[in-house]
Each structure stands twice: as C-alpha cells, then as structure tokens.
Design a protein around this motif. Structure first.
Motif, PDB file in Angstrom:
ATOM      1  N   LYS A   1      -9.998   0.006   1.663  1.00 32.45           N
ATOM      2  CA  LYS A   1      -8.733   0.320   2.383  1.00 32.45           C
ATOM      3  C   LYS A   1      -7.475  -0.652   3.069  1.00 32.45           C
ATOM      4  CE  LYS A   1     -12.890   4.056   3.879  1.00 32.45           C
ATOM      5  NZ  LYS A   1     -13.260   3.777   2.709  1.00 32.45           N
ATOM      6  N   ARG A   2      -7.578  -1.980   3.131  1.00 31.89           N
ATOM      7  CA  ARG A   2      -7.075  -2.327   3.625  1.00 31.89           C
ATOM      8  C   ARG A   2      -6.629  -3.839   2.388  1.00 31.89           C
ATOM      9  NH1 ARG A   2      -9.572  -5.290   9.357  1.00 31.89           N
ATOM     10  NH2 ARG A   2     -11.114  -4.902   7.381  1.00 31.89           N
ATOM     11  N   PRO A   3      -5.414  -3.089   1.720  1.00 32.41           N
ATOM     12  CA  PRO A   3      -4.940  -3.764   0.757  1.00 32.41           C
ATOM     13  C   PRO A   3      -4.059  -4.634   1.505  1.00 32.41           C
ATOM     14  CG  PRO A   3      -4.029  -1.932  -0.010  1.00 32.41           C
ATOM     15  CD  PRO A   3      -5.614  -1.274   1.659  1.00 32.41           C
ATOM     16  N   ILE A   4      -4.108  -6.379   0.768  1.00 29.21           N
ATOM     17  CA  ILE A   4      -3.559  -6.986   0.878  1.00 29.21           C
ATOM     18  C   ILE A   4      -2.202  -7.081  -0.531  1.00 29.21           C
ATOM     19  CG2 ILE A   4      -1.976  -9.554   2.333  1.00 29.21           C
ATOM     20  CD1 ILE A   4      -4.312  -9.032   3.417  1.00 29.21           C
ATOM     21  N   LEU A   5      -1.151  -6.332  -0.852  1.00 32.46           N
ATOM     22  CA  LEU A   5      -0.799  -7.724  -2.138  1.00 32.46           C
ATOM     23  C   LEU A   5      -0.433  -9.078  -2.125  1.00 32.46           C
ATOM     24  CD1 LEU A   5       1.502  -4.411  -2.505  1.00 32.46           C
ATOM     25  CD2 LEU A   5      -1.155  -4.788  -3.348  1.00 32.46           C
ATOM     26  N   ASP A   6      -0.820  -9.158  -3.044  1.00 31.74           N
ATOM     27  CA  ASP A   6      -0.157 -10.945  -3.606  1.00 31.74           C
ATOM     28  C   ASP A   6       0.650 -10.899  -4.679  1.00 31.74           C
ATOM     29  OD1 ASP A   6      -0.739 -13.779  -4.459  1.00 31.74           O
ATOM     30  OD2 ASP A   6      -2.104 -14.062  -4.009  1.00 31.74           O
ATOM     31  N   THR A   7       1.076 -11.154  -4.737  1.00 28.30           N
ATOM     32  CA  THR A   7       3.136 -11.435  -5.893  1.00 28.30           C
ATOM     33  C   THR A   7       2.479 -12.625  -6.772  1.00 28.30           C
ATOM     34  OG1 THR A   7       4.115 -12.748  -4.430  1.00 28.30           O
ATOM     35  CG2 THR A   7       4.591 -10.240  -3.692  1.00 28.30           C
ATOM     36  N   ALA A   8       1.588 -13.110  -6.918  1.00 28.67           N
ATOM     37  CA  ALA A   8       0.858 -14.013  -8.201  1.00 28.67           C
ATOM     38  C   ALA A   8       2.430 -15.475  -8.021  1.00 28.67           C
ATOM     39  CB  ALA A   8       0.667 -12.940  -9.546  1.00 28.67           C
TER      40      ALA A   8
END
Length: 345
Positions: A192-199
């Motif tokens: 429910k709490r995604p944190i997007l990592d741009t890689a």
C-alpha cells in the motif's frame, strides 16, 4: 524545480513523511549498514556484529538528522536468514521507531525477513527492497503472506534503459519473463506504500534516463520516488581508476609516481596527501549525483555506506533549502516543522 499536476501521495513511517510536491517535506536519506565487508560485521552468516560500533554509526545519523532536519531510514543488508534476524532485532533494540529497508541479493533470505518481521510485529516499519523484474514466485508468495505493506518498486529495464522502457517495466512487465508490471505485482502482494526506484544505471548506459524517470514517476503515478544514485559513481570505470584500489593504482599515481612531479606537488599542499586527493576526487561526484536527483524531485536518496553521512546530509540540507525557496513562488510551501530551512537559516 517542478510542480506536478498529478496529486502526490505522501507515506507516513512513524512520523517520517515521504513524498509530496518538491519542497513540502525534507528528502529522506537511507544509509546502508552491514554491507559486504563492512567492518562492523564479525560474521555475516550468523549476524554477529560489533554492536558498539554499529550503534555509534547510527547515532551519528540521528544526531545529524536532528541538527539538519533531514530524516533517515536505515538500509539493512543481509545474505543469510539468521543474519537478517539478528540485524533487525539489534536495530529495534536501539531504535523502536525508524523505518528500515530489508535488502538482499538472496531471495530466500529476503523472504525469511518478511516472515520474521511479521512474526515479531515489526512489519509496519519494514520496507521490502525490492520488487523488480527478477522477483521469484517464492518471493512474491512470501511477501503476500506477510504484513509488510511498503516496498521499493524498481523501474529497471536492461533491454531498454530509456524512460519509456523503465515505465514499461512498472506498468506492463515483460522483463525477465515477468508478464505483469511491477506495480501490479506490488498491489497483488498487498503493498500500500510503494516507493518507486528509477534504477540508477552507469554513465553511458542510460544514467540520464534514470534522472528523467524521476519526473515521469511523479508526474504519471504520483508516488514517492528516488533511488541509489551513488551506484552511478561506483560503476564509473574511469573514476575507479582515478581513485585506485589495492590492485589498480590511481591514474595520478600511475602517471606521475617516480617522476617527482605534479602529484607529489599537489600532495604537499593538500592536507590529506595523495590519498586525500584521490578521496576528494571520488567523493565529490559520489555526493553530487544525488543532488541532481533531489533537484528533479526525488523523495528518497539511498546514498550507500553509513560512513558517508556527514558529507551527504549537509549537501542534502543545502539542496532541500534551495528547492523550497524555488518552489514558494510556484505556490508550494513546506508542510514539515523539521525542515532544514527552520534549522539552518
């Protein structure tokens, strides 16, 4: 600096808020501990550590966070299930509030960590790192069966490092045999709490798109976004040769050693000597790569070894103040009482 039209999500980890429009909340830093060959690790299989040294390292982060207003997560790395248990238990014994990232290159160990934090009631503080194209069915099942509801979701596409390619991984899948996008997998796992990592990818292999993806993630999805941009520095071959290792002398040393020339002259005027010159050459881009991300709206900076906290946190505080000042004319203002602008200006 940018104001996003998309409504920006903000996640709360025991009072540490991450996300929102640039300037609203201070950037969250994540320090890595118990990494490969970390001197505080006495046995990486059993999780035996030098507790006094490890606690002193974390205390430095807390003191500097209190001083600057830049909050911290801790990134716990382990390759063995038993070690994960010991590390997490140790951290909870000295800090019963701060969120921690669970990171491992061994799926079995990470799956065990999900069960462990669920069993001991710490899942609400745990952040799974990461949901990516190579996540196994066993890992997905372990995450589904746990109470962990926060995760790093990685936008890594080795076949296409462009912004479009990274977004395809998040939304459509198609990487390493995954038929689902990473965000769909995250949702199905109860995140429910995604944190997007741009890689973060090396210079010359799409590093610029890793930065542009910050804008895309926040503009398209509105989720907190960030990454481990120091990996760009670690992967920079030329810089590694400049710094030098025990096996590979630095470019300066290789070019001038034995000639009593420029390098020796420089070292006389530099307090750190030859090693200080090489360290400065390494640390400047190692810190600077994160500042680029911050000015583009990154909410989380995973800056690597915890020992780098002084340089990183002061640079981050400076950047956060500058970003806030730039955002105020756009109608965005701070929503956090502990922002660096209240502590350092």
């Amino acid at each position: 600096m940018f104001k996003f039209e998309k409504e920006q999500s903000v996640w709360d980890f025991n009072g540490t808020k991450i996300g929102g429009q640039p300037g609203e909340y201070p950037t969250v830093l994540a320090a890595s501990i118990f990494y490969n060959k970390h001197e505080v690790v006495l046995d990486d299989k059993t999780g035996k550590i030098d507790k006094e040294k490890a606690e002193a390292l974390w205390n430095r982060c807390q003191v500097l966070s209190d001083t600057t207003g830049i909050p911290h997560f801790i990134q716990i790395l382990a390759e063995y299930p038993e070690a994960f248990e010991k590390y997490i238990s140790w951290f909870d014994s000295i800090d019963n509030k701060t969120a921690f990232l669970m990171d491992s290159s061994v799926p079995k160990a990470l799956a065990h960590a999900c069960k462990y934090v669920t069993d001991i009631g710490l899942a609400h503080r745990a952040i799974y790192n990461s949901i990516n194209g190579s996540i196994t069915p066993e890992s997905i099942e372990a995450l589904k069966n746990s109470d962990v509801d926060a995760a790093i979701v990685l936008a890594f596409n080795p076949a296409d490092p462009s912004v479009a390619g990274r977004e395809k991984v998040l939304v459509e899948g198609g990487v390493a045999g995954q038929v689902k996008g990473m965000l769909q997998i995250a949702e199905e796992c109860g995140i429910k709490r995604p944190i997007l990592d741009t890689a973060a990818t090396p210079l010359g292999l799409g590093s610029g798109s890793a930065y542009r993806e910050i804008l895309a993630c926040k503009a398209i999805h509105g989720y907190p976004t960030g990454g481990a941009y120091h990996n760009m520095t670690v992967a920079w071959t030329w810089l590694r040769r400049w710094k030098g290792t025990s096996k590979t002398p630095s470019l300066l040393a290789a070019g001038y050693a034995g000639k009593d020339a420029l390098l020796q002259q420089m070292s006389h005027h530099y307090l750190g000597g030859i090693e200080g010159i090489k360290q400065a050459a390494w640390s400047a881009p190692d810190i600077g790569c994160n500042m680029i991300a911050s000015t583009l709206g990154a909410d989380l900076i995973m800056y690597g070894p915890i020992e780098n906290v002084e340089a990183m946190i002061t640079a981050q505080a400076y950047t956060d103040i500058a970003v806030l000042e730039a955002m105020r004319p756009l109608g965005i203002d701070v929503k956090a009482d502990n922002h660096p602008i209240f502590k350092l200006i």
